[in-house]
Structure formats: structure tokens, C-alpha cells
Design a protein around this motif. Structure first.
Motif, PDB file in Angstrom:
ATOM      1  N   PRO A  56       0.802  -1.232   0.000  1.00  0.00           N
ATOM      2  CA  PRO A  56       0.000   0.000   0.000  1.00  0.00           C
ATOM      3  C   PRO A  56       0.837   1.285   0.000  1.00  0.00           C
ATOM      4  N   CYS A  57       2.096   1.212   0.447  1.00  0.00           N
ATOM      5  CA  CYS A  57       2.894   2.445   0.492  1.00  0.00           C
ATOM      6  C   CYS A  57       4.053   2.416  -0.505  1.00  0.00           C
ATOM      7  N   ILE A  58       4.006   1.503  -1.478  1.00  0.00           N
ATOM      8  CA  ILE A  58       5.038   1.440  -2.527  1.00  0.00           C
ATOM      9  C   ILE A  58       4.503   2.134  -3.769  1.00  0.00           C
ATOM     10  N   THR A  59       5.172   3.182  -4.182  1.00  0.00           N
ATOM     11  CA  THR A  59       4.719   3.964  -5.345  1.00  0.00           C
ATOM     12  C   THR A  59       5.662   3.869  -6.532  1.00  0.00           C
ATOM     13  N   ASP A  60       6.977   3.825  -6.268  1.00  0.00           N
ATOM     14  CA  ASP A  60       7.966   3.802  -7.357  1.00  0.00           C
ATOM     15  C   ASP A  60       8.768   2.506  -7.385  1.00  0.00           C
ATOM     16  N   GLY A  61       8.160   1.422  -6.932  1.00  0.00           N
ATOM     17  CA  GLY A  61       8.823   0.133  -6.973  1.00  0.00           C
ATOM     18  C   GLY A  61       9.570  -0.188  -5.697  1.00  0.00           C
ATOM     19  N   ALA A  62       9.998  -1.458  -5.595  1.00  0.00           N
ATOM     20  CA  ALA A  62      10.723  -1.913  -4.410  1.00  0.00           C
ATOM     21  C   ALA A  62      11.501  -3.173  -4.758  1.00  0.00           C
ATOM     22  N   VAL A  63      12.521  -3.449  -3.960  1.00  0.00           N
ATOM     23  CA  VAL A  63      13.298  -4.682  -4.080  1.00  0.00           C
ATOM     24  C   VAL A  63      13.532  -5.221  -2.674  1.00  0.00           C
ATOM     25  N   SER A  64      13.864  -6.501  -2.606  1.00  0.00           N
ATOM     26  CA  SER A  64      14.198  -7.114  -1.327  1.00  0.00           C
ATOM     27  C   SER A  64      15.527  -7.834  -1.456  1.00  0.00           C
ATOM     28  N   LEU A  65      16.217  -8.023  -0.331  1.00  0.00           N
ATOM     29  CA  LEU A  65      17.546  -8.609  -0.361  1.00  0.00           C
ATOM     30  C   LEU A  65      17.531 -10.064  -0.814  1.00  0.00           C
ATOM     31  N   ASP A  66      16.376 -10.725  -0.724  1.00  0.00           N
ATOM     32  CA  ASP A  66      16.295 -12.108  -1.184  1.00  0.00           C
ATOM     33  C   ASP A  66      15.836 -12.212  -2.640  1.00  0.00           C
ATOM     34  N   GLY A  67      15.916 -11.084  -3.362  1.00  0.00           N
ATOM     35  CA  GLY A  67      15.690 -11.118  -4.807  1.00  0.00           C
ATOM     36  C   GLY A  67      14.341 -10.647  -5.300  1.00  0.00           C
ATOM     37  N   GLY A  68      13.451 -10.232  -4.434  1.00  0.00           N
ATOM     38  CA  GLY A  68      12.137  -9.759  -4.870  1.00  0.00           C
ATOM     39  C   GLY A  68      12.233  -8.415  -5.575  1.00  0.00           C
ATOM     40  N   ILE A  69      11.448  -8.235  -6.637  1.00  0.00           N
ATOM     41  CA  ILE A  69      11.476  -6.985  -7.416  1.00  0.00           C
ATOM     42  C   ILE A  69      10.059  -6.569  -7.794  1.00  0.00           C
ATOM     43  N   ILE A  70       9.704  -5.363  -7.441  1.00  0.00           N
ATOM     44  CA  ILE A  70       8.488  -4.709  -7.941  1.00  0.00           C
ATOM     45  C   ILE A  70       8.963  -3.491  -8.722  1.00  0.00           C
ATOM     46  N   ARG A  71       8.776  -3.503 -10.028  1.00  0.00           N
ATOM     47  CA  ARG A  71       9.335  -2.437 -10.864  1.00  0.00           C
ATOM     48  C   ARG A  71       8.558  -1.133 -10.708  1.00  0.00           C
ATOM     49  N   LYS A  72       7.291  -1.226 -10.632  1.00  0.00           N
ATOM     50  CA  LYS A  72       6.446  -0.080 -10.307  1.00  0.00           C
ATOM     51  C   LYS A  72       5.135  -0.635  -9.799  1.00  0.00           C
ATOM     52  N   SER A  73       4.299   0.218  -9.334  1.00  0.00           N
ATOM     53  CA  SER A  73       3.049  -0.250  -8.752  1.00  0.00           C
ATOM     54  C   SER A  73       2.299  -1.142  -9.739  1.00  0.00           C
ATOM     55  N   GLY A  74       2.124  -2.418  -9.364  1.00  0.00           N
ATOM     56  CA  GLY A  74       1.370  -3.353 -10.197  1.00  0.00           C
ATOM     57  C   GLY A  74       2.201  -4.209 -11.119  1.00  0.00           C
ATOM     58  N   ILE A  75       3.518  -3.977 -11.222  1.00  0.00           N
ATOM     59  CA  ILE A  75       4.382  -4.775 -12.102  1.00  0.00           C
ATOM     60  C   ILE A  75       5.396  -5.519 -11.248  1.00  0.00           C
ATOM     61  N   PHE A  76       5.290  -6.854 -11.229  1.00  0.00           N
ATOM     62  CA  PHE A  76       6.148  -7.691 -10.403  1.00  0.00           C
ATOM     63  C   PHE A  76       7.098  -8.502 -11.284  1.00  0.00           C
ATOM     64  N   THR A  77       8.303  -8.725 -10.798  1.00  0.00           N
ATOM     65  CA  THR A  77       9.245  -9.626 -11.461  1.00  0.00           C
ATOM     66  C   THR A  77       9.324 -10.905 -10.636  1.00  0.00           C
ATOM     67  N   LEU A  78       8.931 -12.023 -11.256  1.00  0.00           N
ATOM     68  CA  LEU A  78       8.889 -13.299 -10.552  1.00  0.00           C
ATOM     69  C   LEU A  78       9.904 -14.265 -11.147  1.00  0.00           C
ATOM     70  N   GLY A  79      10.043 -15.429 -10.530  1.00  0.00           N
ATOM     71  CA  GLY A  79      10.945 -16.450 -11.029  1.00  0.00           C
ATOM     72  C   GLY A  79      12.312 -16.381 -10.377  1.00  0.00           C
ATOM     73  N   ILE A  80      13.231 -17.203 -10.914  1.00  0.00           N
ATOM     74  CA  ILE A  80      14.591 -17.292 -10.380  1.00  0.00           C
ATOM     75  C   ILE A  80      15.563 -16.790 -11.424  1.00  0.00           C
ATOM     76  N   ARG A  81      16.517 -15.993 -10.981  1.00  0.00           N
ATOM     77  CA  ARG A  81      17.516 -15.478 -11.906  1.00  0.00           C
ATOM     78  C   ARG A  81      18.348 -16.632 -12.437  1.00  0.00           C
ATOM     79  N   SER A  82      18.442 -16.716 -13.765  1.00  0.00           N
ATOM     80  CA  SER A  82      19.200 -17.799 -14.369  1.00  0.00           C
ATOM     81  C   SER A  82      19.902 -17.287 -15.607  1.00  0.00           C
ATOM     82  N   VAL A  83      21.119 -17.774 -15.837  1.00  0.00           N
ATOM     83  CA  VAL A  83      21.876 -17.360 -17.016  1.00  0.00           C
ATOM     84  C   VAL A  83      22.095 -18.544 -17.946  1.00  0.00           C
ATOM     85  N   THR A  84      21.397 -19.662 -17.690  1.00  0.00           N
ATOM     86  CA  THR A  84      21.597 -20.875 -18.482  1.00  0.00           C
ATOM     87  C   THR A  84      21.285 -20.656 -19.949  1.00  0.00           C
TER      88      THR A  84
END
Length: 431
Positions: A313-341
Motif C-alpha cells: 500500500p505504500c510502494i509507489t515507485d517500486g521496491a526490491v528485497s535482499l532475497d531477490g524480490g522486485i516490484i518495478r512499479k506499482s502493479g508490475i512484479f518480477t517473478l521467477g529465479i535469476r538464471s543465465v543458463t
């Protein structure tokens, strides 16, 4: 019109001058008649001589005011030049001081992989090409137009203490943004690329030609950031903070409580070299208010994904977490596991912010660089002020010359120059 033998006098209110009777005795009585075009009109108004005197006094007054203005401009120019000389002396003294300090290149105890090596492994990127030339052919690179005004590559301009945060911020920005070239202004950017008559990129010119000369080809698009064209942060900085972190309010939930697990804003969690904290742009802004505020804005950093989701409710310009969570902007989430395979080689090469060093000698040199940047910025602003002051002075001198010509022409074109001279003499005698 006047009784015979009556003596008339020229009276002028602004000067209260009474023309002597001897002057009147030399005048032809016919010239005093209303039909003779004499020195006084029939309504008792101002004579031509008195008007010429009045006009000349007005012009003299204007010249005096304009002369004072010229002196003010000249005094201002002298003051600014004295300030510029003091700055030159300070710059010279600081240069001597810096020559006695170990430079940052002499303190290479970076923790982890050298960030420059990460960039160089992107062999077909603009950042990789420019970094290679600057590293291996510095003297030639410094002569290139495309290196004038360059500040660096985004990945090299900030450091992050926590490796997890460094990784998630790198993932948030992406390799293309991490490898973006940073320039002071668009004038410095223009030599990077040339175009043919059809508007297509000239693959043999500018940075593309430079890449060909070392056996490389710049693939795809690349980003260039112009600091002067960014909209900077214009709020306050945290008082007493040597890193000049932005004074941003901590996020609050709708119930008024602070968000749990909030660690700070990404823009404030980047450690910036003191040399780039101030005066990078002509307006005095540093990299935090321009580059990193543009990249991260109010991006929030949380300890875990759970904390981040709870704070939605108080995230307006996106957020990240130290365990890899990413919200690019309100309503846009980045999911999955980072992989370079399945990633291409260029994307597989990880580019992260380096970890800051704890070298006191490096800090001393960086502080000296910061002071040098500030002094040079002040000198540039002073030189601009000198140019403006000189233009104003020259304009005032031009106007003074035109007004002086008008004054001389006023006297020369007078119908009664002798009378004007007499009136001037009388006026000066009364003053």
C-alpha cells in the motif's frame, strides 16, 4: 505686441535664469515680435535657446547616470576577476597537495572481481569498447572528442556494501542500464555517433569506427545518460551527512505505522565517490541528485519479499528485497529465479556495483578530488559571470557613446548657439 521701450526678460522655471539686459539690447526689436520667429513665442513659453539649454541639461544628467552605471559594471568585473584569481591559486595549491597523495589507481585492493574486468568482458558493448581504449591506450583516448565530458559507466560510479543488494539492484536496472555511458551534457554525446545522408548510423565513424579499429563490433543499442538533461532531485539532503543522502520520508502504511522490514531507499544506499557528490553539473548537482535519482527515484529496499509484499500500500515507485524480490512499479512484479543458463554470453556476464574499500589513503584522495571538482565548478561559474558582466559593461559603454553624440548634436544644431552658451554660463554661475 509689447509696449515700446519695454524690456522683456527670458525666464525659465527649471533654471530660474534671468538673461541680462545687455543681451536684450543686442537683439533686433523686430525679432521679438510674434511674426518674426523670435526667441520667445507669443504665449510666454520657453525660447529656443532655453529649450536647447533644458535639453542639454537633460542629456548631461543622463550621461552622468550612465557613467555611474559603467563604473558599477567595471567594479563588478574587477571583483569577479579577483575572485577568479583566488580560485586559480586555490586550485594550484590543491594540485600540489594531490600530487603528494597516493591516487586511487595505486590502491587497487577492491573486494571481489574488479568492476572494470566485468565491463571489459562485454567486448561488443559501447562501454566495453570505451573502457578498453581508456585502459590500454589512455593517451590516445584522452585526445578523442567522444571522451570529452564523459563521467563514466553507471556500474563504476557507485558502490554497495551488501552483495545481495548489489545483485538485486543490478537485476532491477538490467545489464543495459548498468553499462550505460554517463556524460555531462548532450554536446559531449554528439561525437559518439555519426549518421549518413539517409539518417542511418555510420558504422565506420565515431565509436563504431573506434570499435572496428580494435577488431570489435558494437551490437544493438546502447544507452547514454546526459546529466544536464535529467530532472534532478531538488529537495533537501540529510544534514551533516558526508554522502549527501536525500532527505526522503520513511514509507507509512494506511494505518500510520511504518512499513516493517524497510531498509531504506536505493538511491541512498549507493555509496558515491566524494569526487562526484557535488558540482558534476553546471548547476552544482552531484550524481545522487541526478544519475541515481533518475535510475531509482523512490525505489524502496526491504529485507525480505514478505516485508515487501506487506508494504504494497505504500510502494509507489517500486521496491526490491535482499532475497531477490522486485516490484518495478506499482502493479508490475518480477517473478521467477535469476538464471543465465539460456542467456547470451553478454547477458551472462554479471555486472554489479563494487563493494567500497576502507582505504584511508583512497578516501583522502577522493576528498581532494571532490574539493578540486568544486573549485573548478566555481571557477567555471565565475568565468560565466565575468562574461555577462563584460557584456553589460560594453552595452553600457555603447549607449553612453550614443547619448554623448546626441548631446553634441543638440548643441551643434541649436539655432542660437551663442545664446545657449551664455545661458549655460549664467546657469553654471548660479549653481
Amino acid at each position: 505686441m509689447y509696449p515700446t521701450g519695454q524690456q522683456m526678460s527670458f525666464q525659465k522655471a527649471p533654471f530660474a535664469v534671468q538673461v541680462p539686459s545687455t543681451m536684450m539690447q543686442e537683439l533686433d526689436p523686430k525679432e521679438t515680435s510674434s511674426g518674426g520667429g523670435g526667441t520667445q513665442n507669443g504665449g510666454g513659453g520657453m525660447s529656443q535657446a532655453e529649450f536647447a539649454l533644458f535639453n542639454s541639461d537633460r542629456l548631461q544628467s543622463d550621461l552622468q547616470v550612465m557613467g555611474n552605471k559603467i563604473k558599477q559594471h567595471e567594479d563588478n568585473v574587477k571583483f569577479l576577476k579577483a575572485q577568479k584569481n583566488k580560485l586559480d591559486e586555490s586550485i594550484l595549491a590543491l594540485q600540489v597537495h594531490m600530487s603528494k597523495l597516493p591516487s586511487r589507481s595505486e590502491n587497487t585492493n577492491l573486494q571481489g572481481e574488479d568492476i572494470n574486468e566485468q565491463i571489459l568482458r562485454h567486448v561488443n558493448s559501447a562501454a566495453g569498447v570505451l573502457s578498453y581504449v581508456q585502459s590500454h591506450h589512455y593517451s590516445q583516448a584522452s585526445q578523442l572528442d567522444m571522451t570529452n565530458g564523459v563521467v563514466g559507466v553507471v556500474a563504476k560510479l557507485g558502490k554497495v556494501n551488501d552483495e545481495n543488494l548489489s545483485q538485486v539492484l543490478s537485476d532491477y536496472l538490467g545489464t543495459r542500464s548498468m553499462l550505460a555511458l554517463v556524460y555531462k551534457d548532450y554536446t559531449s554525446v554528439k561525437p559518439l555517433e555519426k549518421y549518413n545522408n539517409q539518417g542511418n548510423v555510420d558504422r565506420n565513424g565515431a565509436i563504431h569506427g573506434l570499435a572496428s579499429s580494435i577488431g570489435r563490433t558494437i551490437e544493438g543499442h546502447f544507452d547514454v545518460i546526459c546529466l544536464e538533461n535529467l530532472r534532478p532531485y531538488v529537495g533537501k539532503c540529510i544534514a551533516g551527512d558526508p554522502q549527501r543522502r536525500l532527505d526522503l520520508p520513511n514509507p507509512k502504511l494506511p494505518n500510520g505505522e511504518y512499513a516493517s522490514g524497510f531498509l531504506g531507499y536505493a538511491v541512498n544506499m549507493i555509496q558515491i565517490d566524494p569526487a562526484y557528490l557535488l558540482c558534476v553539473t553546471s548547476y552544482g548537482y552531484g550524481l545522487r541528485e541526478t544519475l541515481f535519482y533518475s535510475l531509482f527515484s523512490h525505489l524502496q529496499v526491504y529485507k525480505t519479499r514478505v516485508d515487501m509484499i506487506s508494504a504494497l500500500p505504500c510502494i509507489t515507485d517500486g521496491a526490491v528485497s535482499l532475497d531477490g524480490g522486485i516490484i518495478r512499479k506499482s502493479g508490475i512484479f518480477t517473478l521467477g529465479i535469476r538464471s543465465v543458463t539460456n542467456a547470451s554470453f553478454s547477458d551472462a556476464v554479471n555486472v554489479r556495483f563494487a563493494k567500497p574499500t576502507a582505504s584511508q589513503t583512497t578516501d583522502n584522495y577522493s576528498e581532494a578530488e571532490r574539493q578540486m571538482n568544486e573549485l573548478r565548478w566555481k571557477k567555471e561559474k565565475t568565468l560565466e559571470d565575468i562574461k555577462r558582466a563584460q557584456v553589460l559593461r560594453d552595452h553600457a559603454l555603447y549607449n553612453f557613446g550614443k547619448k554623448k553624440e546626441e548631446f553634441v548634436r543638440c548643441l551643434a544644431q541649436s539655432s542660437y548657439p551663442n545664446e545657449v552658451v551664455n545661458l549655460l554660463d549664467v546657469s553654471s554661475g548660479l549653481s
